[in-house]
Scaffold this active site. Structure first.
Site: not given
Ligand code: F6P
Length: 321
Positions: A13, A26, A104, A130, A157
């Site tokens: 991600g 770089v 990650g 995350d 809110r």
């Molecule tokens: O790992 C980062 C993240 O944004 C998580 O918080 C989320 O569950 C996941 O990636 C979503 O993944 P994708 O973009 O593949 O739907």
């Protein structure tokens, strides 16, 4: 063996600040007389030989840009022996003496395979919203994601208060309640549901009804996606309390946008440090920052479950409701 040429990739991600990390890696490499290749779409780029030489200008004006100029992917092919062989062939063909992997847990697991099984020196730089990587207080992108979600919840809110409603807001975090807890406290939300903590819906509903009787008519519940679906939580609340609810799923907006100063600086420090490690002949390590000092751990430790210390924040959220 002296290091002459390295590769940089982003995988999994995307996270705001990945570009700042690419730029740092770089520039630090070029300024220590290494050659650098940018590898596109993570491990897919290694498998498909999708890479090119980067110079100083290739990373001009990207420090403040969201996303990743290298593109990113979750590579199913790299999970296979065949895919890994092709990736290693690319490393050899292009003379890459080491790789910097920005991403990650999935990315780090790829780094463990490449370095331990195939002898390709790899250094991990933590890029994920995350904040679930061990050995670092924060990951690149987490601060920006929290602030993006906060901005949205502040807007919610306004309407919640005006219309005196109950709102359930879903934030990202498949296995991690980090964003939920951070924005829960910062937005003055009334409740937070996270995967790490058992949750009693009846207790929350009881508090809502009691609050309602005391004149507290608006309520925001933050739900981490790994804990429950906001839609289901809202339905349950209505079934139990007969109170009307509304739902917002913030989704991928949390992954975009210009990185905060904190994320840019973290990315700059860690991207540059990753180059130092490769130059020192290190492999299978992850760079991080603990209490503002650089911290180096094995990739194997970095992917172990990070303990999320939520108790203080959680108590405060309840105390301040
Ligand atoms: O790992 C980062 C993240 O944004 C998580 O918080 C989320 O569950 C996941 O990636 C979503 O993944 P994708 O973009 O593949 O739907």
């Amino acid at each position: 063996m002296s290091v002459r040429r390295i590769g940089v990739l982003t995988s999994g991600g995307d996270a705001p600040g990945m570009n700042a990390a690419i730029r740092a890696a770089v520039r630090a490499a070029l300024n220590s007389n290494l050659e650098v290749m940018g590898i596109f779409r993570g491990f897919e780029g290694l498998i498909n030989q999708d890479l090119k030489v980067f110079d100083h200008r290739a990373v001009s004006n990207i420090i403040g840009r969201g996303g990743t100029i290298l593109k990113t992917a979750r590579s199913a092919d790299f999970m296979t022996e065949e895919g890994q062989k092709r990736a290693v062939e690319t490393v050899k063909k292009f003379g890459l003496d080491g790789l910097i992997l920005i991403g990650g847990n999935g990315t780090y697991n790829g780094g463990i395979v490449l370095s331990r099984k195939w002898n390709v020196p790899c250094i991990g730089v933590p890029g994920t919203i995350d904040n679930d990587i061990n050995g670092t207080d924060s990951t690149i992108g987490a601060d920006t994601a929290v602030n993006t979600a906060l901005e949205a919840i502040d807007k919610i809110r306004d309407t919640v208060t005006s219309m005196e409603r109950i709102f359930v807001v879903e934030v990202m975090g498949r296995d991690s309640g980090f964003i939920a807890v951070q924005v829960g406290l910062a937005s003055g939300s009334e409740d937070v549901l996270i995967p790490e903590r058992k949750f009693e819906i009846h207790k929350m509903c009881h508090d809502m009804v009691e609050g309602n009787l005391r004149g507290k008519v608006s309520w925001i519940v933050i739900v981490a996606e790994g804990a429950a679906k906001a839609e289901d939580v809202a339905k349950q609340i209505t079934e139990i309390t007969s109170l009307e609810t509304r739902v917002a799923v913030l989704g991928h907006i949390q992954r975009g946008g210009s990185p905060t100063a904190k994320d840019r600086n973290l990315a700059s420090m860690l991207g540059a440090e990753a180059v130092n490690l490769l130059n020192r002949g290190e492999t299978c390590k992850a760079v991080g920052v603990i209490s503002e000092n650089i911290n180096i751990v094995d990739l194997e430790f970095a992917v172990t479950k990070k303990e999320l210390k939520t108790d203080n924040f959680y108590q405060l959220i309840k105390t301040l409701t």
